[in-house]
Design a protein around this motif. Sequence first.
Motif, PDB file in Angstrom:
ATOM      1  N   PRO A  40       0.948  -1.028  -0.040  1.00 17.68           N
ATOM      2  CA  PRO A  40      -0.216   0.090  -0.273  1.00 17.68           C
ATOM      3  C   PRO A  40       0.712   1.006  -0.394  1.00 17.68           C
ATOM      4  O   PRO A  40       1.620   1.169   0.400  1.00 17.68           O
ATOM      5  N   ARG A  41       0.437   2.461  -0.271  1.00 15.62           N
ATOM      6  CA  ARG A  41       0.975   3.309  -0.872  1.00 15.62           C
ATOM      7  C   ARG A  41       0.436   4.532   0.089  1.00 15.62           C
ATOM      8  O   ARG A  41       0.845   5.926   0.294  1.00 15.62           O
ATOM      9  N   ILE A  42      -0.519   4.683  -0.449  1.00 15.91           N
ATOM     10  CA  ILE A  42      -1.644   5.522  -0.131  1.00 15.91           C
ATOM     11  C   ILE A  42      -1.384   5.914   1.573  1.00 15.91           C
ATOM     12  O   ILE A  42      -1.732   6.815   2.026  1.00 15.91           O
ATOM     13  N   LEU A  43      -1.683   4.822   1.579  1.00 15.28           N
ATOM     14  CA  LEU A  43      -2.147   4.284   3.883  1.00 15.28           C
ATOM     15  C   LEU A  43      -0.442   3.267   4.064  1.00 15.28           C
ATOM     16  O   LEU A  43      -1.087   2.141   3.423  1.00 15.28           O
ATOM     17  N   SER A  44       0.548   3.903   3.459  1.00 14.85           N
ATOM     18  CA  SER A  44       1.530   2.953   3.904  1.00 14.85           C
ATOM     19  C   SER A  44       1.263   2.235   5.131  1.00 14.85           C
ATOM     20  O   SER A  44       0.593   2.294   5.894  1.00 14.85           O
ATOM     21  N   ARG A  45       1.997   0.567   4.929  1.00 10.88           N
ATOM     22  CA  ARG A  45       1.935  -0.347   6.767  1.00 10.88           C
ATOM     23  C   ARG A  45       2.833   0.997   8.242  1.00 10.88           C
ATOM     24  O   ARG A  45       2.562   0.703   8.832  1.00 10.88           O
ATOM     25  N   SER A  46       3.748   1.527   7.443  1.00  8.74           N
ATOM     26  CA  SER A  46       4.673   2.750   8.144  1.00  8.74           C
ATOM     27  C   SER A  46       3.395   2.870   8.881  1.00  8.74           C
ATOM     28  O   SER A  46       3.637   4.318  10.334  1.00  8.74           O
ATOM     29  N   ALA A  47       2.288   3.477   8.900  1.00  8.78           N
ATOM     30  CA  ALA A  47       0.757   4.489   9.087  1.00  8.78           C
ATOM     31  C   ALA A  47       0.317   3.507  10.750  1.00  8.78           C
ATOM     32  O   ALA A  47      -0.005   4.993  11.090  1.00  8.78           O
ATOM     33  N   GLY A  48       1.124   2.425  10.654  1.00  8.07           N
ATOM     34  CA  GLY A  48       0.471   2.039  12.060  1.00  8.07           C
ATOM     35  C   GLY A  48       1.402   1.938  13.346  1.00  8.07           C
ATOM     36  O   GLY A  48       0.781   1.152  13.900  1.00  8.07           O
ATOM     37  N   ARG A  49       2.665   2.039  13.018  1.00  2.95           N
ATOM     38  CA  ARG A  49       3.595   2.304  13.534  1.00  2.95           C
ATOM     39  C   ARG A  49       4.032   3.277  14.876  1.00  2.95           C
ATOM     40  O   ARG A  49       2.990   5.027  14.584  1.00  2.95           O
ATOM     41  N   ASN A  50       4.513   3.408  15.789  1.00  8.07           N
ATOM     42  CA  ASN A  50       3.899   4.479  17.002  1.00  8.07           C
ATOM     43  C   ASN A  50       5.164   5.844  16.066  1.00  8.07           C
ATOM     44  O   ASN A  50       5.181   6.904  16.657  1.00  8.07           O
ATOM     45  N   THR A  51       5.720   5.455  15.191  1.00  3.27           N
ATOM     46  CA  THR A  51       7.421   5.998  15.013  1.00  3.27           C
ATOM     47  C   THR A  51       6.396   7.314  13.044  1.00  3.27           C
ATOM     48  O   THR A  51       6.830   8.498  13.564  1.00  3.27           O
ATOM     49  N   VAL A 105      -7.049  17.847  16.823  1.00  5.29           N
ATOM     50  CA  VAL A 105      -8.255  16.725  16.234  1.00  5.29           C
ATOM     51  C   VAL A 105      -7.855  16.172  14.675  1.00  5.29           C
ATOM     52  O   VAL A 105      -7.481  14.708  15.812  1.00  5.29           O
ATOM     53  N   ALA A 106      -7.522  16.229  14.028  1.00  2.00           N
ATOM     54  CA  ALA A 106      -7.313  15.126  12.675  1.00  2.00           C
ATOM     55  C   ALA A 106      -5.704  14.729  13.224  1.00  2.00           C
ATOM     56  O   ALA A 106      -6.111  13.365  13.198  1.00  2.00           O
ATOM     57  N   TYR A 107      -5.013  15.607  14.036  1.00  2.00           N
ATOM     58  CA  TYR A 107      -3.457  14.973  14.703  1.00  2.00           C
ATOM     59  C   TYR A 107      -3.578  13.569  15.625  1.00  2.00           C
ATOM     60  O   TYR A 107      -3.653  12.038  14.955  1.00  2.00           O
ATOM     61  N   GLU A 108      -5.065  13.574  16.315  1.00  2.00           N
ATOM     62  CA  GLU A 108      -5.001  13.236  17.523  1.00  2.00           C
ATOM     63  C   GLU A 108      -6.071  11.925  16.655  1.00  2.00           C
ATOM     64  O   GLU A 108      -5.971  10.638  17.435  1.00  2.00           O
ATOM     65  N   GLN A 109      -6.648  12.127  15.662  1.00  2.00           N
ATOM     66  CA  GLN A 109      -7.040  10.797  14.947  1.00  2.00           C
ATOM     67  C   GLN A 109      -6.662  10.158  14.420  1.00  2.00           C
ATOM     68  O   GLN A 109      -6.962   8.813  14.416  1.00  2.00           O
ATOM     69  N   CYS A 110      -5.509  10.730  14.410  1.00  2.00           N
ATOM     70  CA  CYS A 110      -5.089  10.117  12.923  1.00  2.00           C
ATOM     71  C   CYS A 110      -3.660   8.750  14.288  1.00  2.00           C
ATOM     72  O   CYS A 110      -3.319   7.924  13.298  1.00  2.00           O
ATOM     73  N   HIS A 111      -3.366   9.621  14.953  1.00  2.00           N
ATOM     74  CA  HIS A 111      -2.040   9.022  14.882  1.00  2.00           C
ATOM     75  C   HIS A 111      -2.370   8.074  16.480  1.00  2.00           C
ATOM     76  O   HIS A 111      -3.099   8.040  17.471  1.00  2.00           O
ATOM     77  N   ARG A 112      -2.001   6.534  16.440  1.00  4.78           N
ATOM     78  CA  ARG A 112      -2.544   6.040  17.192  1.00  4.78           C
ATOM     79  C   ARG A 112      -1.870   6.095  19.085  1.00  4.78           C
ATOM     80  O   ARG A 112      -2.569   5.655  20.067  1.00  4.78           O
ATOM     81  N   ALA A 113      -0.635   6.916  19.273  1.00  5.52           N
ATOM     82  CA  ALA A 113       0.065   6.435  20.696  1.00  5.52           C
ATOM     83  C   ALA A 113      -0.694   7.817  20.793  1.00  5.52           C
ATOM     84  O   ALA A 113       0.559   8.675  21.769  1.00  5.52           O
ATOM     85  N   CYS A 114      -1.408   8.727  20.576  1.00  7.14           N
ATOM     86  CA  CYS A 114      -1.239  10.613  20.783  1.00  7.14           C
ATOM     87  C   CYS A 114      -2.444  10.188  21.933  1.00  7.14           C
ATOM     88  O   CYS A 114      -3.805   9.395  21.618  1.00  7.14           O
TER      89      CYS A 114
END
Length: 449
Positions: free
Chosen positions: A37-48, A318-327
Amino acid sequence: MGTNSHGVKQNLEHPIKVWELNQSRLALMHQKLAETPRILSRSAGRNTCCIFKVPQSLIDINGRSYQPHVVSIGPYHHADPRLKMIEEHKWRFLGTLLHRTRSKGLVLEDYLKAVYPLEIKSRECYSTEVPYDSDEFLEMLVLDGCFVIELFRKFGGVTAFESDDPLLSLSWVYAFFLRDLIRIENQIPFFVLECLFDLTRLPNEESGPSLRNLALRFFDNAFQRSDESLEKFEGLKAKHVLDFLRSSFIPDRYQEPTQSTYTNTNVIHCVTKLRRAGIQLKPGKEDSFLAIKFSRGIIEMPTIPIDDFMSAFLLNCVAYEQCHRACSKHMTTYATLLDCLINTSWDVEYLCDRNIIENYFGTDAEVARFINNLGKDVSFDIDMCYLSGLFNEVNNYYKNHWHVHWASFKYTYFRTPWSFISALAALVLLILTVFQTYFTVMPYFHPSS
């Protein structure tokens, strides 16, 4: 119809079609199976991962609030032709910085070498695949990072602006820079900024303000915080500029609970209903607008200015908090609270009268519409939010029937002088009617001798 050699009738009009494997289609399916996946890459699920493309659901509600309007920072809007004007000034800023750091023996290649070890770590910060090769990506990090740092230094008084610098003489530019540098899609990692800041710091700047302090000074006019309060954020960790500013508003005493102490928490009612139940709202004295208290029927909320900058800041937080799992979800919780309190322009008017909201945004109806959109389509665990205790305390107070009935009576009949006069006149009329009835009926039961 026809018959075969065995005399069995056949339907010649509808022959049986044998499915044949389409080899090109099969090859295409295997190719898609192999793709990542490129639009939502696998790295999107990591805390980094901390820099995101905003979901379309939020864009549908709030439009271009998450995209830059004059300057691009990072890969998402890089080379956008709409932003070409400031792109040219980035190179001018980089040139003056190179000229200034020549005394340290630094050249452009040194900047690229300093950022090179951070390339892989930087790519992992983005939720989509960065579509640039190593050289292009490093060039972008150096160019954008140095531009942000130079803006902080110039507006922070560390480095002087040129007298004829158009970015200083055009007053509208600064306001757009403020908003563009806090958009979630317009960020580069904070560790890249720190690397370039330390590299380009001259010996006479060693005792000067830090990168964090300069960043807070840059946004000081928008947030209107005192200079004394800025010093306590020196050790604050940050993933990017937006995350740093957001974290600076989270008070130590208002952290999210590590485990839920409440169950079945519900949101609270709007201002109008709370007032009818005897619950008052007063401006708080804390530095952060997130520091909200409730005691003895009074909600204390620190004043928050609602203007073009603050609206963009809240939306992107708000958008940042909705997207970042560790936030943490502090801004989302606050947005939900405002959304609960405000249903109509009358609620906004009351909060403005109480000095809880300072409206520089537009009409009361426009503020109400913005607040309602701010809290729309967001998710968080209300039992684990930092205001879960306050929600429960307010609701328990609201459910106290004695408070509700007495407050509702006062709200209905003693809210204004005219309502009080009307109630008093009705009471006097009722008393006179009772006396008249009494003196009319009494002779029948006790006739005079």
